[in-house]
Every structure is written in C-alpha cells, then in structure tokens.
Design an enzyme around this catalytic site. Structure first.
Site, PDB file in Angstrom:
ATOM      1  N   GLN A  23     -27.167 -21.272  28.338  1.00  0.00           N
ATOM      2  CA  GLN A  23     -26.503 -22.081  29.377  1.00  0.00           C
ATOM      3  C   GLN A  23     -27.428 -23.203  29.858  1.00  0.00           C
ATOM      4  OE1 GLN A  23     -23.592 -22.663  30.618  1.00  0.00           O
ATOM      5  NE2 GLN A  23     -22.587 -21.136  29.359  1.00  0.00           N
ATOM      6  N   SER A  24     -28.122 -23.845  28.940  1.00  0.00           N
ATOM      7  CA  SER A  24     -29.070 -24.886  29.326  1.00  0.00           C
ATOM      8  C   SER A  24     -28.364 -26.185  29.711  1.00  0.00           C
ATOM      9  CB  SER A  24     -30.000 -25.165  28.148  1.00  0.00           C
ATOM     10  OG  SER A  24     -30.687 -26.377  28.338  1.00  0.00           O
ATOM     11  N   ASN A  25     -28.819 -26.755  30.824  1.00  0.00           N
ATOM     12  CA  ASN A  25     -28.357 -28.092  31.201  1.00  0.00           C
ATOM     13  C   ASN A  25     -29.071 -29.166  30.385  1.00  0.00           C
ATOM     14  OD1 ASN A  25     -26.731 -27.194  33.545  1.00  0.00           O
ATOM     15  ND2 ASN A  25     -28.737 -26.460  34.232  1.00  0.00           N
ATOM     16  N   TYR A  26     -30.290 -28.833  29.991  1.00  0.00           N
ATOM     17  CA  TYR A  26     -31.114 -29.777  29.218  1.00  0.00           C
ATOM     18  C   TYR A  26     -30.403 -30.154  27.913  1.00  0.00           C
ATOM     19  CZ  TYR A  26     -35.866 -31.560  28.128  1.00  0.00           C
ATOM     20  OH  TYR A  26     -36.975 -32.326  27.878  1.00  0.00           O
ATOM     21  N   ALA A  85     -32.244 -22.426  26.672  1.00  0.00           N
ATOM     22  CA  ALA A  85     -31.394 -21.271  26.926  1.00  0.00           C
ATOM     23  C   ALA A  85     -29.935 -21.570  26.558  1.00  0.00           C
ATOM     24  CB  ALA A  85     -31.476 -20.892  28.402  1.00  0.00           C
TER      25      ALA A  85
END
Ligand code: PLP
Length: 354
Positions: A80-83, A78
C-alpha cells in the site's frame, strides 16, 4: 526559486510535479481538543495523483531520470505504498513505462489491502507490478530491482531505478529542504512563531529534509519525528545518516547537529502499516473535529504521536504546533475492513465525540 539555498539545490536536475506552495491551515477545533494551537501544512494537497509527500520527493529522482534520458522507471516499496503510486503517475506523465516491486511488509493483510487503495491506482496507471516476498530487507529489495533493471536494459530499454536503502544519495530529501523554505515564508507572512514541528519519519527523507532545511535557514524550532516503521533508536540513526548526507549535498555541512534528531516510537506498536486504537482514535478525532482526513499508516500514527507528546508534556499545553500532513489518503480505502467495524462501535464513537 531564489533563496539562500537555491544555488546549491539548483545543481540537481528537477522536474516540477507538484502544486506548491501547499496551504498552511489553522485547525482550531482539533487544536482545542488537544490543548494546543494547531496548524497543518497541507502536503496532502501537492496535487499529482492524490498528492502527498512523495510528489515533492520524486521531483529530484525523476529530474535525474530525465537528464539520463531514461524511458523506464523502477521503484520498490510496501504493497500500500504511496511512493510507488505517485511514481507510477509521475512516470506516466513523463512518458515512461513503470515497474513497481511490492514488498510484503505487513503481515496478515486481507484481500482489500491487496486490491484497493494505492494498488488499484497503480493498476489504473498501468504500472507493471512485481512481488517481493520479504518486507524488511531494503538492500535485498534494491538488489532485486537492479536485476530487473538489468534484464530490461538487455531488452533495449533505458531503466532508471529509484532505490530504497540509505546506501543511495537521498535526492528526495531535497524536496523537503524546499518545503522548509516554503514553510518559513508562510510562517513569516502570517507573522507566526511555532514552538514545534511534528512529522512522520519512515525513509527519513521528509524528516531529514525539513530539519536540515530549517537549520540551514537559521531556524532552531524543534522537529519531532514520529516513527512509523522502526524503533526510535534505529530511526534516529537513519535520520542522522540521511541528514548529514543532505548537508553535504546542499553544501552546508555545519548546520546539522546529531543531538538535534528527535524520533519517538511510543505509538509505533503493533508495527508498520498496522492499526492501533490510538491511531483509529486520532483518525476519528481529526475527521470529526476538523473535517480533516488522516491515513492509517502515516498521518494517523503521527497525530497519535502528537496527542501522546501533549499528554506527556514533551510538547507543553498551549504550544503553537505545525503538523506536516504528508498525505497517504488512498490507503484509507484499503483499510476499510479494519476501520469500518470499529467506527460502528458505539462506545468508541462516544469516546471520540464527547
Ligand atoms: C512515505 C510516507 C511518509 C514517510 O515519509 P518519509 O519521507 O519516507 O520518512 C509519511 N506519510 C506518507 C503519507 C507517506 O506516504
């Protein structure tokens, strides 16, 4: 690591990226508001690039990337991905170029969402950003990443792709088998017995890793997964798939029972990455009772799920509960336009602060 599971886990290449063990903190004031004894596993404090659960998860795919002498890392998730933010940092730390494909999973987002929080950090790490217009087609997102990898290989680079769909082995879940061992060691040294574990469940690497890790070590404590992306039925199927694959990887096929998967979607609405009053209230409550930050996409929703479980009696009052804080804090800033006005609304303040 020396433990009953280390022989099986040590077969997988791994690079150490995180700070572990992370703290296990008591949260007495927040717990009292909920009517439970609450403890928080602080995996928001895993260290690398503002931490979170992806630091533990990425130690295994990046171990494999290194063992293959890859020089370019590709990942999809996504906006806003933290990954992808942690992958960008980890790739840089290992000397790699990083390509990030950002999927349009959240409808109707504003300019701040596209520019701040994790996106800003991705850009600080100098990751190359690519856009993918579809939000809910993991095989297509993976296929698009594979195409990009192919064109990079044609240019002479050595790409390594971190796939998203469950068609690929859940290497990252090994990080949460290790976390389960870490939790049990802490629980024993504190001489505590927990009645329930509560964690977010999205790709299912965290949920499946903790569940399989605890069961493989002989712990029967229930693990409640709070859905952040899919309805409970499809999420439970995904957790089962990841968990059974994981039991094969760690050579403990007997430990996992399909009935053991608990997925709750009562706080998922209005959908992935979208705020609700229950989530806003959970964020404000944790901050004001405990000085503890939760994020809008995952841990805020998970705390809302825990609150719901206590209200409905699924987790009885007085229980001793372990909440897995999986991080995600940079996204708070990307949701500033949605959180800020709500916070200045006086009646809501009263509701949380009474
Ligand atoms: C990715 C993420 C999750 C979901 O974990 P999965 O292992 O994908 O199920 C939860 N919390 C945060 C902060 C995350 O970044």
């Amino acid at each position: 690591m020396s433990s009953p599971l280390s022989k099986a886990i040590d077969k997988f290449p791994r690079v150490r990226l995180g700070h572990a063990p992370t703290p296990l903190d008591a949260a007495p004031r927040l717990g009292a508001s909920l009517g439970i004894e609450l403890w928080i596993k602080r995996d928001d404090c895993t260290g690398l690039a503002m931490g979170g659960n992806k630091v533990r998860q990425l130690e295994f795919p990046l171990g494999e990337a290194q063992s293959r002498d890859a020089d370019t890392l590709l990942i999809t998730s996504a906006v806003q991905s933290n990954y992808v933010r942690v992958a960008a940092a980890a790739g840089r730390r290992l000397g790699m170029e990083v390509h990030i494909q950002l999927e349009e999973r959240v409808p109707g987002v504003d300019a701040l969402y596209r520019a701040s929080g994790n996106v800003l950090l991705d850009r600080i790490f100098g990751a190359k950003l690519h856009s993918f217009p579809v939000g809910e087609d993991e095989p297509a997102a993976d296929a698009s990443l594979d195409l990009l990898a192919q064109s990079l290989a044609d240019e002479g680079r050595r790409p390594y792709v971190i796939h998203l769909a469950p068609a690929h082995p859940p290497l990252g879940a090994l990080g949460y088998v290790i976390a389960a061992e870490e939790i049990l060691a802490q629980v024993r040294s504190l001489d505590l017995a927990f009645d329930a574990v509560v964690c977010p469940t999205g790709s299912a690497l965290t949920h499946a890793g903790i569940l399989v890790g605890l069961r493989a070590l002989g712990e029967t404590i229930p693990v409640y997964g709070i859905c952040v992306r899919r309805d409970a039925r499809s999420q439970a199927a995904r957790v089962r798939k990841v968990a059974s694959e994981l039991t094969g990887m760690i050579e403990r096929p007997e430990v996992f029972d399909a009935d053991d998967v608990k997925a709750f979607d009562g706080v998922l609405s209005p959908g992935y990455g979208r705020l609700s009053d229950a989530v806003r209230e959970a964020i404000a409550l944790a901050a004001r009772r405990e000085g503890l930050l939760l994020d809008p996409v995952y841990t805020g929703k998970t705390m809302a799920g825990l609150i719901d479980h206590v209200r409905s009696g699924v987790i009885p009052k007085g229980s001793r509960v372990l909440f897995i804080h999986t991080g995600g804090l940079p996204a708070i800033f990307a949701y500033g336009d949605e959180l800020g006005p709500w916070l200045s609304d006086v009646p809501w303040d009263r509701r949380v602060d009474h």
